[in-house]
Design an enzyme around this catalytic site. Structure first.
Site, short mmCIF file in Angstrom:
data_model
loop_
_atom_site.label_atom_id
_atom_site.label_comp_id
_atom_site.label_asym_id
_atom_site.label_seq_id
_atom_site.Cartn_x
_atom_site.Cartn_y
_atom_site.Cartn_z
N ASN A 203 0.92 19.19 -21.85
CA ASN A 203 0.48 18.35 -22.85
C ASN A 203 0.60 18.99 -24.14
O ASN A 203 0.19 18.34 -25.26
CB ASN A 203 -0.82 17.71 -22.74
CG ASN A 203 -1.01 17.00 -21.35
OD1 ASN A 203 -0.11 16.34 -21.09
ND2 ASN A 203 -2.48 17.01 -20.90
N ARG B 142 0.77 -1.28 0.02
CA ARG B 142 0.00 -0.01 0.14
C ARG B 142 0.90 1.24 0.03
O ARG B 142 0.33 2.29 0.25
CB ARG B 142 -1.03 0.05 1.17
CG ARG B 142 -1.83 -1.04 1.01
CD ARG B 142 -3.19 -0.56 2.22
NE ARG B 142 -3.96 -1.85 2.09
CZ ARG B 142 -3.81 -2.93 2.99
NH1 ARG B 142 -2.72 -2.87 3.77
NH2 ARG B 142 -4.52 -4.02 2.88
N HIS C 101 1.23 11.60 -28.73
CA HIS C 101 0.97 10.15 -28.19
C HIS C 101 0.45 9.19 -29.12
O HIS C 101 0.91 8.05 -29.04
CB HIS C 101 0.24 10.35 -26.83
CG HIS C 101 0.96 10.55 -25.49
ND1 HIS C 101 0.55 11.23 -24.55
CD2 HIS C 101 2.08 10.30 -25.33
CE1 HIS C 101 1.30 11.25 -23.51
NE2 HIS C 101 2.52 10.80 -23.97
N GLU D 100 -3.95 17.81 -12.20
CA GLU D 100 -4.40 18.21 -13.74
C GLU D 100 -5.83 18.32 -14.31
O GLU D 100 -6.44 17.63 -15.04
CB GLU D 100 -3.79 17.10 -14.51
CG GLU D 100 -3.48 17.59 -16.18
CD GLU D 100 -2.89 16.58 -16.85
OE1 GLU D 100 -1.90 15.93 -16.81
OE2 GLU D 100 -3.46 16.43 -18.23
N HIS E 221 9.45 9.04 -27.97
CA HIS E 221 8.73 9.95 -27.84
C HIS E 221 8.96 11.29 -28.06
O HIS E 221 8.07 12.10 -28.39
CB HIS E 221 8.63 10.11 -25.89
CG HIS E 221 7.90 10.80 -25.29
ND1 HIS E 221 6.41 10.78 -25.07
CD2 HIS E 221 8.03 11.90 -24.75
CE1 HIS E 221 6.03 11.63 -24.76
NE2 HIS E 221 6.98 12.44 -24.20
N LYS F 2 3.10 11.66 -11.47
CA LYS F 2 2.32 10.91 -12.24
C LYS F 2 3.32 9.62 -12.81
O LYS F 2 4.32 9.74 -13.12
CB LYS F 2 1.85 11.29 -13.48
CG LYS F 2 0.83 12.37 -13.55
CD LYS F 2 0.16 12.65 -14.69
CE LYS F 2 -0.12 13.85 -15.31
NZ LYS F 2 -0.33 14.08 -16.57
N HIS G 276 1.62 16.78 -27.22
CA HIS G 276 1.51 15.45 -26.73
C HIS G 276 0.16 14.81 -27.07
O HIS G 276 0.33 13.56 -27.06
CB HIS G 276 1.56 15.37 -25.24
CG HIS G 276 3.12 15.46 -24.71
ND1 HIS G 276 3.84 16.65 -24.94
CD2 HIS G 276 3.96 14.64 -24.06
CE1 HIS G 276 5.08 16.53 -24.24
NE2 HIS G 276 4.85 15.16 -23.92
N ARG H 100 -2.10 22.51 -15.25
CA ARG H 100 -1.01 21.13 -15.79
C ARG H 100 -1.32 20.91 -17.27
O ARG H 100 -0.21 20.03 -17.97
CB ARG H 100 -1.20 20.16 -14.70
CG ARG H 100 -0.13 19.02 -14.84
CD ARG H 100 0.08 18.16 -13.70
NE ARG H 100 1.01 17.26 -14.04
CZ ARG H 100 1.67 16.43 -13.33
NH1 ARG H 100 1.15 16.30 -12.09
NH2 ARG H 100 2.42 15.33 -13.75
N LYS I 187 8.17 23.10 -14.89
CA LYS I 187 7.34 21.82 -14.48
C LYS I 187 6.99 21.86 -12.92
O LYS I 187 5.69 21.76 -12.81
CB LYS I 187 7.89 20.69 -14.89
CG LYS I 187 6.94 19.21 -14.46
CD LYS I 187 7.03 18.18 -15.49
CE LYS I 187 6.04 17.14 -15.30
NZ LYS I 187 6.27 16.08 -16.14
N GLU J 184 11.35 18.05 -25.27
CA GLU J 184 10.55 18.62 -23.93
C GLU J 184 10.99 19.94 -23.48
O GLU J 184 10.18 20.68 -23.11
CB GLU J 184 10.79 17.63 -22.74
CG GLU J 184 9.95 16.21 -22.88
CD GLU J 184 8.51 16.14 -23.15
OE1 GLU J 184 7.77 17.41 -22.74
OE2 GLU J 184 8.08 15.17 -23.41
N1 GLY Z 1 6.07 11.54 -14.23
C1 GLY Z 1 5.75 12.49 -15.16
C2 GLY Z 1 4.71 13.59 -14.68
O1 GLY Z 1 4.14 13.37 -13.42
O2 GLY Z 1 4.42 14.25 -15.53
#
Ligand code: GLY
Length: 341
Positions: free
Chosen positions: A231, A107, A238, A223, A248, A129, A234, A227, A213, A171
């Site tokens: 993208n 957990r 993607h 997001e 990428h 993320k 992207h 945030r 960032k 990026e």
């Molecule tokens: N780990 C990538 C992000 O959080 O955007």
């Protein structure tokens, strides 16, 4: 240089312009388990000798739920407990897998990152993320959970293959397009060979991009708003990456050009702006077009988890250095895609 950033879900210590040798001091008294891939393990064997570690195959194909099961078995064999800490040393695949497995093992246990690619340093390691893919669905299983620390050592870039440098620059160029016209101009003044031989300039660039960032994620970790700007390039990128298995950064580069063309149609973004972007991408050995199939891209866009009925939140530019979010009907995107091939 230590900098602590507070996000809603927790604080992260950033060790910019640091050395990987600092890891023992930063993680003192922890039961450390290093997670890496075969490429980094072969290039830096001394980092892993005498330390608990797990080595997985390199590449995006390793970013699956099956890998999580294998890593879990290894964590159990290594007697990992809730007090252990997993440190991912590698590129974006490793940071994603590390963050995800650490967030669900027992957990949730602590974790940290030592990103070794430019892309991971400026983007993948930052933001909390972390996820894995299931089939064509990228990052469909995932968490938002911040690492304890991110340690930056640009020495790792000495062994980074040139195409990976370009991936990272996609990026970096993205941040400049949406936030920072001065950074865009700086990038226009230099090129890949300059940065490859200027570790101090690269370390500055990394700190600038991480700053953008962090500021964005700190304001909107989940997001729901700002945030989404990250993208830029992207959404279609993607889809191109998924269908054509492009790296990428290459897919994002093509996605940024598509987003500029959409911007021109929607808000009159200048042709000169699109030309500056294509010139800059080429300067960093990134592609600006691809012979893709618009219907295939649309099929993947329709599966996009960010879709909202018949619209997708797309990131457009009003000018270089200023991105904004606009909800666009799928038909508008399809029409522009047809002119971008
Ligand atoms: N780990 C990538 C992000 O959080 O955007």
């Amino acid at each position: 240089m230590k900098q602590t950033i507070a996000f809603p879900s927790g604080t992260v210590d950033y060790y910019f312009k640091s050395k990987v040798e600092e890891l023992s001091r930063i993680c003192s008294n922890r039961d450390l388990i290093l997670l890496t891939d075969v490429t980094i393990a072969a290039l830096y064997p001394g980092l892993f000798a005498g330390r608990k570690h797990i080595i997985i195959p390199s590449g995006e194909d390793a970013k699956t739920a099956e890998s999580i099961k294998e890593i879990t078995k290894k964590l159990l064999e290594l007697d990992a407990t809730r007090k252990s800490m997993i440190v991912g040393i590698g590129g974006g695949v490793i940071t994603d897998i590390t963050g995800f497995v650490a967030s669900v093992y027992m957990r949730g246990i602590k974790f940290g990152f030592v990103p070794t690619t430019l892309l991971a340093m400026v983007d993948a390691a930052i933001g909390g993320k972390n996820g894995v893919n299931v089939g064509l669905h990228k990052n469909i299983l995932g968490t938002i959970n911040q690492p304890e620390f991110i340690l930056y050592d640009v020495k790792f870039l000495d062994t980074l293959p040139t195409p990976e440098w370009s991936n990272g620059f996609a990026e970096i160029i993205k941040y400049s397009c949406i936030f920072d016209s001065e950074l865009f101009s700086e990038l226009e003044d230099y090129d890949l060979s300059f940065y490859k031989t200027s570790p101090e300039a690269v370390a500055e660039l990394i700190a600038t991009c991480a700053g953008w960032k962090n500021k964005t994620v700190a304001e909107d970790e989940l997001e729901t708003g700002i945030r989404k700007l990250l993208n830029f390039g992207h959404t279609s990128g993607h889809a191109i990456e998924t269908i054509y298995h492009l790296p990428h950064g290459q897919a994002v580069a093509i996605g940024m050009v598509i987003a500029c063309k959409l911007s021109s149609e929607i808000n009159g973004f200048s042709t000169a702006g699109t030309e500056r972007l294509t010139d800059l991408l080429e300067r960093y050995s990134l592609p600006v077009k691809y012979h893709f199939s618009a219907p295939h891209i649309m099929e993947v866009l329709k599966m996009d988890k960010k879709r909202n009925n018949k619209n997708i939140d797309f990131i457009l530019l009003s000018q270089i250095g200023e991105g904004y979010i606009q909800s666009l009907p799928l038909e508008t995107i399809e029409q522009t895609l047809n002119t971008c091939m």
